[in-house]
Design a protein around this motif. Structure first.
Motif, PDB file in Angstrom:
ATOM      1  N   GLU A  88     -15.523 -41.046   2.513  1.00 30.46           N
ATOM      2  CA  GLU A  88     -15.866 -40.181   3.640  1.00 30.46           C
ATOM      3  C   GLU A  88     -14.660 -39.423   4.178  1.00 30.46           C
ATOM      4  N   SER A  89     -13.467 -40.041   4.104  1.00 28.10           N
ATOM      5  CA  SER A  89     -12.263 -39.357   4.559  1.00 28.10           C
ATOM      6  C   SER A  89     -11.966 -38.146   3.677  1.00 28.10           C
ATOM      7  N   TYR A  90     -12.134 -38.308   2.370  1.00 29.23           N
ATOM      8  CA  TYR A  90     -11.949 -37.165   1.481  1.00 29.23           C
ATOM      9  C   TYR A  90     -12.949 -36.059   1.810  1.00 29.23           C
ATOM     10  N   GLU A  91     -14.171 -36.434   2.136  1.00 30.51           N
ATOM     11  CA  GLU A  91     -15.181 -35.431   2.457  1.00 30.51           C
ATOM     12  C   GLU A  91     -14.787 -34.598   3.666  1.00 30.51           C
ATOM     13  N   PHE A  92     -14.245 -35.230   4.714  1.00 33.30           N
ATOM     14  CA  PHE A  92     -13.828 -34.476   5.889  1.00 33.30           C
ATOM     15  C   PHE A  92     -12.810 -33.396   5.518  1.00 33.30           C
TER      16      PHE A  92
END
Length: 534
Positions: free
Chosen positions: A470-474
């Motif tokens: 999810e951090s990569y998605e942000f």
């Protein structure tokens, strides 16, 4: 040199002693005292009189930290140690952190205004039963919101300087996910008090002159100027950039990452609030500059600010001028602290009966605030797998080193991602950062795949990854990366659920002001509440 009394050889009997009882930590600060308090609690030394933890630090070593950001993991760490959250907030000039706002890391908006996106702590899995990324892409024109805003109300809370909880919320729990901004010096002093007063850690203030090795190369004792020789079975090097044991004693090579991460300097200024009512920001604000970026951390009593940059692309004086222009006229008479940084990590941080933690092990620049988290990770692994005898040392050494080299490489990947995708061409610093040869191969492989596929649960297989999918998605969605617009709604089985959830979150966004109080108000209430209770 005295003969170690609880090391590998007993001079009286001639017997080898396998048991590890005496733990010696070299250096204080956030790393040393967090290791001391965590190990004392996890090993329960108060109930084990044969096990001791001694922290030795020089009486005149300055604290490097001027203001730190943490991750939500810190809540569990403090709770496990036994620190009351309200005491922590009051003593360490704490404010609530709800993520990071990145300003101008991507191209400016067409109208010349600042471009910004959020890396929030409120992850999609808390409000979604399916990954929302593909649905957000498909419904972008319908939703009309950036990714972080579409999936959570947290960016709206950040824009309004709202706290993630209220006075009625139990300690260490939140209505929104959160971490902390804190004063590193005050935090270290609080940890010292708790470790020595409540958890049985012994504190020795003395200059360390050398480490004494046994015949087989293990550290047997430390010779100090004021306290003589201090014997130990296991040593933790928290001596910062000095790396007294892992470098000064064992000469473990340092692996630089300066070919990937270019910043090597920082200038820090403690900025007072203009008034007692000035809003306290919820995120760390990271604003890109000509040759680096400026951090802006809102503590309870002041702002911790600084400029991280590469002196290969800008002079120190120019960098300081840029920071003071960012802060405005109120910064003109304030002192600035200049710091030189060497980015990289030790090829081994666990060697023989010594492990390095904190700056003595690695430093990978403060973007995304991974430093304290990696100290927490060290505490967790040492506490859970602590070697009780010499045979276990060799087993743990191999696993520990592999684990942390993997973590550091992952941090390098994630930090480089911000620079590599910037698309900025306004200075040589940014142009150089987008050259393919400056990115790790592992990151380029991910990005090639993510050009056509959004990040999925199949990508990051290790449970020890510092940054989750999810951090990569942000970052990817915040910078507009990827060409995976799904044209066939049949490939999106939860489309109606996604529409309903986007609409529900939009409604919740409008209710934020009525559900939350500002950071300033809650922190003032917590401070007053504690004083009234004493």
């Amino acid at each position: 040199m005295t003969t170690p009394v609880c090391c590998w050889y007993n001079a009286t009997s001639g017997a080898v002693l396998d048991t590890i009882r005496n733990i010696v930590i070299v250096g204080g600060g956030t790393a040393g005292w967090l290791v001391a308090a965590s190990l004392a609690k996890q090993l329960n030394i108060l109930a084990d009189p044969e096990t001791t933890i001694t922290l030795v630090e020089s009486p005149d070593t300055p604290t490097i930290g001027v203001g730190e950001g943490t991750w939500p993991t810190m809540r569990n760490t403090l709770k496990r140690i036994g620190i009351d959250e309200t005491d922590f907030i009051r003593e360490c000039d704490v404010s609530f952190k709800q993520g990071t706002q990145f300003v101008n890391w991507h191209k400016l908006n067409r109208d010349g205004s600042d471009a910004a996106y959020y890396h929030s702590f409120e992850l999609p899995h808390t409000q979604w039963r399916t990954a929302p990324g593909p649905y957000w892409h498909y419904l972008q024109s319908e939703i009309g919101l950036p990714y972080a805003d579409a999936i959570s109300v947290q960016p709206e809370a950040c824009r309004g300087n709202f706290a993630p909880k209220t006075m009625a919320t139990p300690t260490y729990e939140g209505l929104l996910n959160y971490a902390y901004h804190l004063d590193a010096g005050k935090f270290a002093r609080m940890l010292q008090r708790v470790a020595t007063s409540d958890l049985g850690v012994q504190h020795v203030s003395a200059h360390i002159e050398r480490a004494n090795l046994s015949k087989d190369g293990y550290i047997a004792s430390l010779s100090t100027r004021e306290a003589g020789d201090i014997d130990g079975d296991f040593f933790v090097d928290c001596s910062g950039f000095t790396a007294l044991l892992i470098d000064g004693t064992y000469d473990i090579p340092f692996r630089s990452v300066s070919d990937k991460l270019f910043v090597n300097s920082a200038i820090a200024i403690q900025m007072p609030y203009q008034s007692a009512a000035e809003p306290i920001a919820s995120p760390t604000i990271s604003t890109a500059q000509q040759a680096g970026w400026i951090w802006d951390i809102g503590l309870h009593s002041r702002r911790g600010t600084g400029h991280v940059y590469s002196d290969d692309f800008i002079s120190d004086d120019e960098a300081e001028d840029q920071l003071r222009r960012y802060l405005g006229p109120g910064s003109e008479q304030l002192d600035a602290k200049r710091i030189k940084m060497r980015l990289g990590y030790r090829e081994k941080v666990f060697h023989k009966n010594c492990v390095a933690v904190g700056l003595s092990a690695a430093f990978l620049e403060p973007l995304e605030a991974s430093a304290i988290f990696l100290i927490e990770a060290s505490c967790n692994m040492l506490g859970e797998l602590f070697p009780r005898n010499r045979a276990m040392l060799e087993l743990l050494e191999k696993r520990y080193n592999a684990s942390f080299i993997s973590r550091w490489n992952s941090v390098v990947d994630f930090i480089k991602l911000h620079y590599f995708l910037s698309g900025r061409t306004d200075s040589e610093f940014w142009i150089e950062n987008t050259r393919p040869e400056t990115a790790p191969d592992s990151l380029k492989e991910y990005l090639e795949f993510w050009r056509y596929y959004p990040p999925s649960r199949f990508d990051l297989s290790s449970s020890l990854e510092p940054f989750v999918r999810e951090s990569y998605e942000f970052i990817l969605f915040g910078m507009g990366y990827g060409h995976y617009q799904q044209s066939n709604p049949a490939r999106l089985p939860h489309l109606e659920y996604a529409r309903e959830n986007f609409a529900r979150i939009a409604q919740m966004r409008s209710e934020v002001p009525s559900q939350l109080v500002t950071n300033r108000r809650l922190l003032d209430q917590l401070k007053d509440f504690r004083f009234q209770s004493i």
